[in-house]
Motif scaffolding. Structure first.
Motif, PDB file in Angstrom:
ATOM      1  N   LEU A 152       0.814  -1.220   0.000  1.00  0.00           N
ATOM      2  CA  LEU A 152       0.000   0.000   0.000  1.00  0.00           C
ATOM      3  C   LEU A 152       0.847   1.271   0.000  1.00  0.00           C
ATOM      4  N   LYS A 153       1.963   1.253  -0.723  1.00  0.00           N
ATOM      5  CA  LYS A 153       2.839   2.420  -0.791  1.00  0.00           C
ATOM      6  C   LYS A 153       2.219   3.567  -1.579  1.00  0.00           C
ATOM      7  N   PHE A 154       1.127   3.312  -2.279  1.00  0.00           N
ATOM      8  CA  PHE A 154       0.470   4.390  -3.023  1.00  0.00           C
ATOM      9  C   PHE A 154      -0.249   5.362  -2.094  1.00  0.00           C
ATOM     10  N   LEU A 155      -0.452   4.968  -0.825  1.00  0.00           N
ATOM     11  CA  LEU A 155      -1.055   5.884   0.142  1.00  0.00           C
ATOM     12  C   LEU A 155      -0.019   6.920   0.578  1.00  0.00           C
ATOM     13  N   CYS A 199      -9.891  -0.347   4.760  1.00  0.00           N
ATOM     14  CA  CYS A 199      -9.741   0.804   5.647  1.00  0.00           C
ATOM     15  C   CYS A 199      -8.406   0.713   6.365  1.00  0.00           C
ATOM     16  N   CYS A 200      -7.624   1.781   6.279  1.00  0.00           N
ATOM     17  CA  CYS A 200      -6.319   1.844   6.937  1.00  0.00           C
ATOM     18  C   CYS A 200      -6.254   3.117   7.778  1.00  0.00           C
ATOM     19  N   GLN A 201      -5.303   3.147   8.692  1.00  0.00           N
ATOM     20  CA  GLN A 201      -5.117   4.327   9.540  1.00  0.00           C
ATOM     21  C   GLN A 201      -3.671   4.777   9.484  1.00  0.00           C
ATOM     22  N   GLY A 202      -3.469   6.059   9.241  1.00  0.00           N
ATOM     23  CA  GLY A 202      -2.124   6.604   9.165  1.00  0.00           C
ATOM     24  C   GLY A 202      -1.416   6.578  10.508  1.00  0.00           C
ATOM     25  N   ASN A 258      -9.066   1.149  -2.606  1.00  0.00           N
ATOM     26  CA  ASN A 258      -9.160  -0.111  -3.338  1.00  0.00           C
ATOM     27  C   ASN A 258      -7.738  -0.486  -3.748  1.00  0.00           C
ATOM     28  N   PRO A 259      -7.151  -1.531  -3.166  1.00  0.00           N
ATOM     29  CA  PRO A 259      -5.762  -1.895  -3.457  1.00  0.00           C
ATOM     30  C   PRO A 259      -5.521  -2.296  -4.915  1.00  0.00           C
ATOM     31  N   VAL A 260      -6.590  -2.645  -5.641  1.00  0.00           N
ATOM     32  CA  VAL A 260      -6.434  -3.034  -7.046  1.00  0.00           C
ATOM     33  C   VAL A 260      -6.236  -1.812  -7.931  1.00  0.00           C
ATOM     34  N   THR A 261      -7.119  -0.838  -7.799  1.00  0.00           N
ATOM     35  CA  THR A 261      -7.066   0.358  -8.652  1.00  0.00           C
ATOM     36  C   THR A 261      -6.189   1.462  -8.066  1.00  0.00           C
ATOM     37  N   LYS A 262      -5.772   1.319  -6.789  1.00  0.00           N
ATOM     38  CA  LYS A 262      -4.973   2.306  -6.068  1.00  0.00           C
ATOM     39  C   LYS A 262      -5.721   3.629  -5.867  1.00  0.00           C
ATOM     40  N   GLN A 263      -7.030   3.587  -5.971  1.00  0.00           N
ATOM     41  CA  GLN A 263      -7.834   4.760  -5.652  1.00  0.00           C
ATOM     42  C   GLN A 263      -7.998   4.838  -4.136  1.00  0.00           C
ATOM     43  N   TRP A 264      -7.977   6.057  -3.588  1.00  0.00           N
ATOM     44  CA  TRP A 264      -8.102   6.199  -2.140  1.00  0.00           C
ATOM     45  C   TRP A 264      -8.748   7.521  -1.766  1.00  0.00           C
ATOM     46  N   GLU A 265      -9.319   7.547  -0.579  1.00  0.00           N
ATOM     47  CA  GLU A 265      -9.912   8.751  -0.025  1.00  0.00           C
ATOM     48  C   GLU A 265      -9.441   8.914   1.413  1.00  0.00           C
ATOM     49  N   LYS A 266      -9.104  10.144   1.771  1.00  0.00           N
ATOM     50  CA  LYS A 266      -8.719  10.458   3.145  1.00  0.00           C
ATOM     51  C   LYS A 266      -9.928  11.007   3.870  1.00  0.00           C
TER      52      LYS A 266
END
Length: 367
Positions: A98-101, A116-119, A130-138
Motif C-alpha cells: 500500500l505504498k500508493f497511500l 480501511c487503513c489508519q495513518g 481499493n488496493p487493485v485500482t490504487k484509488q483512495w480517499e482520506k
C-alpha cells in the motif's frame, strides 16, 4: 422423387444475432464474475475485452457479481502491510504494501473490495482505498478520540442501482460515562456523526473482532458477550455469545472454532431468546450440522473469549466468511473451503501478532 434426399441446407441466417461466438458469450455473461487479477490478464485477449474491462460500468457490474473472499491483508513484523492470496494465479493486488497511500498505515478493516487503513502520523487519519485500482480517499478527522487501537468496522454493500461506492465507517469508542459510544462516518454526507446511543457495560470490546452483517455491526467483548449496533435505528443490544471467532455465513452472523479436529459453526438464529417466556426452547445460537472434520493439526480450542494471537482467533480459527475459513497453528496458516471440504496449506508467514487479519475481495469497485 425427392423423398430419399437429405436436406443439405439450414433454413436460417448464419449471421443472425441468435448465433454468438464463444468469446462474445464469455464477454457478455462470464467476465464480470472473475476476480480483478484474472481480468487484468484478459487485457491481452483482444482490444474489445480490454476496452470493456476498463469501463466504469464494467467495474460496477464486477463489484456486484464477484464477492468471494480472495485472500487476507495483514501486517508483517516490520509493520508493512502484506497480502496472503488464496490462489496467487487468480487473486492479487499490484502493491500489497500500500505504498500508493501518502503515509505508512495500519490495516483496520475490509469490506467487499474496499480496505480501511489508519495513518501513523499527525492525527492518524483514516484512509479508505481499493488496493487493485490504487484509488483512495482520506477521511476528515473524527470528533471523538478513538484511541490507539480503534474498534472500527468498514461497511460497504454494492448496489446495482447505485454507481457510487457509498460506504460507512463505524467506531465504538470508550465513553466518559463508563461505556461505549458510536461514531459513524458516511461517505455520502462526507462527515462524522456521534450517535446519541450509549452502551453501558463494564466489559471491554475486542477492537479487531468487529464485523458487519445485514445492517448491524457486532463486536465481541472480553470474557463473554457481544455488542450489536443497528445502523438503521442506531440502537445497541447486548447478546450472549457462542465460543469462537465471529464471521458471516449465508448472510447470518456465525461463530466458529475447532474442537477435536471438527470445525464447529454456530449460527445466530434468535436475538430475542433471552426475552422469551420461561421453558421456551428458543435458542439464540444453532449449531450447524453435520460437524465438519478438518484434517489439520491445530491447537486445542478454549472455552472462553480470551483473545487469540491473530485478531481474537479461537481454536485455530482466525476468520470465517462465506465458505472460506482461515486456520492457524502458530505462524502456519491454512485455508479451508467448507463447500468443497478441502484444505490448502498457505505456508508460514511473518505476521505481527498484535495486528489483525482482514478478509479481502478482489474487486474493481471504484471510489
Amino acid at each position: 422423387m425427392d423423398r430419399g434426399k437429405k436436406l443439405t441446407n439450414f433454413y436460417g441466417n448464419k449471421n443472425s444475432k441468435i448465433y454468438m461466438d464463444l468469446k462474445d458469450i464469455v464477454r457478455e455473461n462470464a467476465l464480470r464474475y472473475l476476480p480483478a487479477k484474472s481480468l487484468f490478464r484478459c487485457f491481452g485477449v483482444c482490444r474489445d475485452w480490454k476496452h470493456l474491462i476498463s469501463t466504469p460500468f464494467f467495474a460496477h457490474n464486477q463489484s456486484n457479481s464477484f464477492q468471494s473472499v480472495s485472500g487476507f491483508f495483514y501486517q508483517s513484523q516490520a509493520g508493512v502491510p502484506s497480502f496472503m492470496s488464496l490462489d496467487p494465479v487468480a487473486y492479487g493486488v499490484p502493491d500489497p504494501s500500500l505504498k500508493f497511500l501518502p503515509e505508512p498505515v495500519d490495516i483496520r478493516s475490509s469490506c467487499k473490495g474496499l480496505l480501511c487503513c489508519q495513518g501513523r502520523t499527525g492525527y492518524k487519519a483514516y484512509y479508505v482505498c481499493n488496493p487493485v485500482t490504487k484509488q483512495w480517499e482520506k477521511l476528515p478527522k473524527p470528533d471523538a478520540d478513538h484511541g490507539s487501537d480503534p474498534a472500527v468496522v468498514l461497511v460497504f454493500e454494492p448496489s446495482l442501482l447505485n454507481f457510487t461506492a457509498d460506504y460507512k465507517l463505524v467506531c465504538a469508542f470508550p465513553s466518559e460515562l463508563d461505556g461505549y459510544e458510536f461514531e459513524i462516518y458516511s461517505s455520502e454526507k462526507r462527515s462524522w456523526i456521534i450517535s446519541r446511543e450509549i452502551c453501558f457495560s463494564e466489559r471491554k470490546l475486542m477492537p479487531k473482532s468487529g464485523i458487519h452483517v445485514n445492517g448491524t455491526v457486532y463486536w465481541q467483548m472480553m470474557g463473554f458477550g457481544i455488542t450489536a449496533f443497528d445502523l438503521i435505528s442506531e440502537r445497541f443490544q447486548l447478546l450472549d455469545s457462542a465460543v469462537g471467532t465471529l464471521g458471516m455465513r449465508n448472510g447470518k452472523l456465525c461463530s466458529a472454532y475447532v474442537h477435536a479436529q471438527n470445525l464447529v459453526v454456530n449460527m445466530l438464529s434468535n436475538t430475542h431468546s433471552n426475552t422469551m417466556q420461561m421453558n421456551s426452547h428458543a435458542k439464540m445460537w444453532e449449531e450447524m450440522q453435520p460437524k465438519i472434520h478438518v484434517d489439520i493439526s491445530l491447537p486445542a480450542s478454549s472455552n472462553n473469549n480470551a483473545s487469540g494471537r491473530y485478531g481474537y482467533g479461537h481454536g485455530g480459527v482466525v476468520f470465517i466468511g462465506g465458505d472460506v475459513v482461515l486456520l492457524s497453528n502458530g505462524n502456519k496458516f491454512y485455508s479451508y473451503d467448507m463447500k468443497k471440504r478441502a484444505s490448502k496449506d498457505l505456508g508460514e508467514l511473518d505476521i505481527d501478532t498484535k495486528a489483525g487479519i482482514v478478509g479481502y475481495v478482489n474487486s474493481l469497485v471504484e471510489l
